[in-house]
Motif scaffolding. Structure first.
Motif, PDB file in Angstrom:
ATOM      1  N   SER A 224      46.949 -10.838  -9.796  1.00 23.15           N
ATOM      2  CA  SER A 224      47.987 -11.064  -9.250  1.00 23.15           C
ATOM      3  C   SER A 224      49.446 -10.912 -10.580  1.00 23.15           C
ATOM      4  O   SER A 224      48.770 -11.682 -11.898  1.00 23.15           O
ATOM      5  CB  SER A 224      48.909 -11.384  -7.872  1.00 23.15           C
ATOM      6  N   ARG A 225      50.179 -10.184 -10.785  1.00 25.97           N
ATOM      7  CA  ARG A 225      51.453 -10.111 -11.418  1.00 25.97           C
ATOM      8  C   ARG A 225      52.170 -11.429 -11.418  1.00 25.97           C
ATOM      9  O   ARG A 225      53.104 -11.204 -10.297  1.00 25.97           O
ATOM     10  CB  ARG A 225      50.919  -8.766 -12.525  1.00 25.97           C
ATOM     11  N   TYR A 226      53.251 -11.274 -12.552  1.00 19.52           N
ATOM     12  CA  TYR A 226      54.294 -12.428 -12.150  1.00 19.52           C
ATOM     13  C   TYR A 226      55.122 -11.735 -13.690  1.00 19.52           C
ATOM     14  O   TYR A 226      55.099 -11.933 -14.342  1.00 19.52           O
ATOM     15  CB  TYR A 226      54.065 -13.784 -12.128  1.00 19.52           C
ATOM     16  N   GLY A 227      55.964 -10.481 -12.963  1.00 22.69           N
ATOM     17  CA  GLY A 227      56.572 -10.586 -14.126  1.00 22.69           C
ATOM     18  C   GLY A 227      55.756  -9.421 -15.387  1.00 22.69           C
ATOM     19  O   GLY A 227      54.190  -9.067 -14.423  1.00 22.69           O
ATOM     20  N   ARG A 228      56.220  -9.409 -16.162  1.00 17.69           N
ATOM     21  CA  ARG A 228      54.955  -8.035 -17.256  1.00 17.69           C
ATOM     22  C   ARG A 228      54.127  -8.882 -18.258  1.00 17.69           C
ATOM     23  O   ARG A 228      53.752  -8.367 -18.758  1.00 17.69           O
ATOM     24  CB  ARG A 228      56.212  -7.851 -18.146  1.00 17.69           C
ATOM     25  N   THR A 229      54.276 -10.533 -17.793  1.00 18.00           N
ATOM     26  CA  THR A 229      53.606 -11.669 -18.809  1.00 18.00           C
ATOM     27  C   THR A 229      52.429 -12.721 -18.384  1.00 18.00           C
ATOM     28  O   THR A 229      51.702 -12.467 -19.180  1.00 18.00           O
ATOM     29  CB  THR A 229      55.239 -12.413 -20.341  1.00 18.00           C
ATOM     30  N   MET A 230      53.089 -12.656 -16.857  1.00 20.65           N
ATOM     31  CA  MET A 230      52.142 -13.519 -16.378  1.00 20.65           C
ATOM     32  C   MET A 230      50.698 -13.387 -15.219  1.00 20.65           C
ATOM     33  O   MET A 230      51.252 -12.170 -14.867  1.00 20.65           O
ATOM     34  CB  MET A 230      52.817 -14.661 -16.020  1.00 20.65           C
ATOM     35  N   LEU A 231      49.803 -13.520 -15.541  1.00 21.74           N
ATOM     36  CA  LEU A 231      48.883 -13.268 -14.739  1.00 21.74           C
ATOM     37  C   LEU A 231      48.314 -14.094 -13.575  1.00 21.74           C
ATOM     38  O   LEU A 231      48.196 -15.144 -14.358  1.00 21.74           O
ATOM     39  CB  LEU A 231      47.687 -11.977 -15.642  1.00 21.74           C
ATOM     40  N   ASP A 232      47.004 -13.977 -12.087  1.00 24.38           N
ATOM     41  CA  ASP A 232      46.943 -15.307 -11.870  1.00 24.38           C
ATOM     42  C   ASP A 232      46.081 -14.973 -11.426  1.00 24.38           C
ATOM     43  O   ASP A 232      46.512 -13.479 -10.909  1.00 24.38           O
ATOM     44  CB  ASP A 232      48.053 -15.926 -10.428  1.00 24.38           C
ATOM     45  N   SER A 233      44.461 -15.167 -10.946  1.00 25.01           N
ATOM     46  CA  SER A 233      43.301 -14.829 -10.459  1.00 25.01           C
ATOM     47  C   SER A 233      43.365 -15.668  -9.999  1.00 25.01           C
ATOM     48  O   SER A 233      42.955 -16.881 -10.189  1.00 25.01           O
ATOM     49  CB  SER A 233      42.883 -13.830 -11.410  1.00 25.01           C
ATOM     50  N   GLU A 234      41.715 -15.517  -9.212  1.00 23.20           N
ATOM     51  CA  GLU A 234      41.110 -15.973  -8.090  1.00 23.20           C
ATOM     52  C   GLU A 234      39.578 -15.732  -8.376  1.00 23.20           C
ATOM     53  O   GLU A 234      39.270 -13.986  -7.756  1.00 23.20           O
ATOM     54  CB  GLU A 234      41.699 -16.792  -6.770  1.00 23.20           C
ATOM     55  N   HIS A 235      38.993 -16.456  -8.143  1.00 30.15           N
ATOM     56  CA  HIS A 235      37.344 -15.908  -8.136  1.00 30.15           C
ATOM     57  C   HIS A 235      36.901 -16.650  -7.091  1.00 30.15           C
ATOM     58  O   HIS A 235      36.843 -17.631  -7.798  1.00 30.15           O
ATOM     59  CB  HIS A 235      36.241 -15.644  -9.249  1.00 30.15           C
ATOM     60  N   ARG A 236      36.599 -16.185  -6.019  1.00 23.59           N
ATOM     61  CA  ARG A 236      35.415 -17.299  -4.984  1.00 23.59           C
ATOM     62  C   ARG A 236      34.296 -16.490  -5.010  1.00 23.59           C
ATOM     63  O   ARG A 236      33.888 -15.642  -4.983  1.00 23.59           O
ATOM     64  CB  ARG A 236      36.574 -16.503  -3.314  1.00 23.59           C
ATOM     65  N   LEU A 237      33.308 -17.873  -4.932  1.00 26.83           N
ATOM     66  CA  LEU A 237      31.601 -17.128  -4.659  1.00 26.83           C
ATOM     67  C   LEU A 237      31.336 -17.539  -3.624  1.00 26.83           C
ATOM     68  O   LEU A 237      31.757 -18.437  -3.224  1.00 26.83           O
ATOM     69  CB  LEU A 237      30.794 -18.348  -6.279  1.00 26.83           C
ATOM     70  N   TYR A 238      30.534 -16.499  -2.891  1.00 27.97           N
ATOM     71  CA  TYR A 238      29.940 -16.190  -1.393  1.00 27.97           C
ATOM     72  C   TYR A 238      28.319 -16.594  -2.542  1.00 27.97           C
ATOM     73  O   TYR A 238      27.618 -15.884  -3.068  1.00 27.97           O
ATOM     74  CB  TYR A 238      29.746 -15.809  -0.960  1.00 27.97           C
ATOM     75  N   HIS A 239      27.083 -16.687  -1.426  1.00 30.19           N
ATOM     76  CA  HIS A 239      25.944 -16.801  -1.329  1.00 30.19           C
ATOM     77  C   HIS A 239      25.859 -15.223  -0.567  1.00 30.19           C
ATOM     78  O   HIS A 239      26.499 -14.860   0.064  1.00 30.19           O
ATOM     79  CB  HIS A 239      25.521 -17.719  -0.897  1.00 30.19           C
ATOM     80  N   GLN A 240      24.721 -14.495  -1.059  1.00 31.16           N
ATOM     81  CA  GLN A 240      24.574 -12.905  -0.727  1.00 31.16           C
ATOM     82  C   GLN A 240      23.984 -13.264   0.570  1.00 31.16           C
ATOM     83  O   GLN A 240      23.790 -14.054   1.756  1.00 31.16           O
ATOM     84  CB  GLN A 240      23.681 -12.735  -1.858  1.00 31.16           C
ATOM     85  N   GLY A 241      25.240 -12.060   0.972  1.00 33.79           N
ATOM     86  CA  GLY A 241      24.816 -11.446   2.633  1.00 33.79           C
ATOM     87  C   GLY A 241      25.840 -12.197   3.248  1.00 33.79           C
ATOM     88  O   GLY A 241      26.125 -11.878   4.583  1.00 33.79           O
ATOM     89  N   ILE A 242      26.674 -13.032   3.222  1.00 33.01           N
ATOM     90  CA  ILE A 242      27.751 -13.830   3.760  1.00 33.01           C
ATOM     91  C   ILE A 242      29.200 -13.021   3.748  1.00 33.01           C
ATOM     92  O   ILE A 242      29.250 -12.989   5.434  1.00 33.01           O
ATOM     93  CB  ILE A 242      28.457 -14.802   3.539  1.00 33.01           C
ATOM     94  N   LEU A 243      29.335 -11.949   3.118  1.00 31.52           N
ATOM     95  CA  LEU A 243      30.479 -11.317   3.271  1.00 31.52           C
ATOM     96  C   LEU A 243      30.220 -10.159   3.874  1.00 31.52           C
ATOM     97  O   LEU A 243      29.016  -9.429   3.626  1.00 31.52           O
ATOM     98  CB  LEU A 243      31.007 -10.971   2.285  1.00 31.52           C
ATOM     99  N   PRO A 244      30.799  -8.635   5.569  1.00 31.05           N
ATOM    100  CA  PRO A 244      30.669  -8.097   5.128  1.00 31.05           C
ATOM    101  C   PRO A 244      30.285  -6.700   3.986  1.00 31.05           C
ATOM    102  O   PRO A 244      30.794  -7.223   3.152  1.00 31.05           O
ATOM    103  CB  PRO A 244      31.533  -7.128   6.709  1.00 31.05           C
ATOM    104  N   ALA A 245      29.419  -5.968   4.139  1.00 34.14           N
ATOM    105  CA  ALA A 245      30.458  -4.939   3.710  1.00 34.14           C
ATOM    106  C   ALA A 245      32.129  -4.479   2.905  1.00 34.14           C
ATOM    107  O   ALA A 245      31.951  -4.107   1.859  1.00 34.14           O
ATOM    108  CB  ALA A 245      29.881  -3.280   4.346  1.00 34.14           C
ATOM    109  N   GLU A 246      32.164  -3.913   4.166  1.00 38.83           N
ATOM    110  CA  GLU A 246      33.382  -4.350   3.963  1.00 38.83           C
ATOM    111  C   GLU A 246      34.368  -5.313   3.976  1.00 38.83           C
ATOM    112  O   GLU A 246      34.270  -6.046   4.958  1.00 38.83           O
ATOM    113  CB  GLU A 246      34.564  -2.922   4.971  1.00 38.83           C
ATOM    114  N   LEU A 247      35.252  -5.756   2.402  1.00 46.57           N
ATOM    115  CA  LEU A 247      36.116  -6.955   2.504  1.00 46.57           C
ATOM    116  C   LEU A 247      36.994  -7.271   3.510  1.00 46.57           C
ATOM    117  O   LEU A 247      37.660  -5.959   3.629  1.00 46.57           O
ATOM    118  CB  LEU A 247      36.554  -6.838   1.323  1.00 46.57           C
ATOM    119  N   PRO A 248      36.773  -8.284   4.489  1.00 45.31           N
ATOM    120  CA  PRO A 248      38.311  -8.503   5.293  1.00 45.31           C
ATOM    121  C   PRO A 248      39.420  -8.573   4.634  1.00 45.31           C
ATOM    122  O   PRO A 248      39.737  -9.136   3.772  1.00 45.31           O
ATOM    123  CB  PRO A 248      37.781  -9.711   6.024  1.00 45.31           C
ATOM    124  N   ALA A 249      40.725  -8.565   5.259  1.00 41.56           N
ATOM    125  CA  ALA A 249      41.381  -8.402   4.012  1.00 41.56           C
ATOM    126  C   ALA A 249      41.856 -10.111   3.619  1.00 41.56           C
ATOM    127  O   ALA A 249      42.408 -10.317   2.692  1.00 41.56           O
ATOM    128  CB  ALA A 249      42.840  -7.977   4.717  1.00 41.56           C
TER     129      ALA A 249
END
Length: 150
Positions: free
Chosen positions: A89-114
């Motif tokens: 995500s961005r906040y204005g033109r100079t700041m960014l924020d991110s989140e990296h979530r870690l899952y064991h393989q196979g927990i998430l469906p092929a199409e990511l939920p919203a």
């Protein structure tokens, strides 16, 4: 908001005695961050320039490793296959924020939920900077050759 998904098999470079290496985790998250910045903006992070032609860097000013539970980094072990889902995500033109979530393989469906299920995560916040008169003189800026508004 930009979102990406990658799979990774944990090997020797990613682990330490008892589980995932925090240093390796942050290196992987940072690398994903640079890749996402380039993909989301249309210009590789390594080629972004300000309006005066100076190299622009996304400098980290906040890092958080959270929600690993009682086992901590031992939640993930050598040879585990994991998926990392990243948001940017961005906040204005100079700041960014991110989140990296870690899952064991196979927990998430092929199409990511919203809305993603809870998971161990790494949050990274950046501000775009360029060098002023030298390495001790950093200026907040924004890339002139990348789509930051979108």
């Amino acid at each position: 908001m930009y979102r990406s998904r990658v799979s990774l098999r944990l090997g020797m470079p990613h682990t330490q005695s008892g589980g995932l290496s925090e240093q390796a985790l942050l290196a992987v998250a940072g690398d994903l961050r640079w890749t996402d910045i380039g993909a989301a903006s249309g210009t590789p992070a390594s080629q972004q320039l300000d309006s005066e032609g100076r190299a622009v860097y996304a400098s980290f000013y906040f890092v958080e490793v959270a929600d690993f539970g009682e086992r901590g980094l031992a939640t993930f072990a050598p040879a585990d296959e994991i998926e990392i889902v990243s948001t940017l995500s961005r906040y204005g033109r100079t700041m960014l924020d991110s989140e990296h979530r870690l899952y064991h393989q196979g927990i998430l469906p092929a199409e990511l939920p919203a809305r993603l299920p809870p998971a161990p995560r790494v949050r990274l916040s950046n501000v775009f900077v360029c060098e002023g008169k030298g390495p001790n003189d950093l200026k907040i800026t924004s890339p002139a050759n990348a789509r930051i508004e979108e």
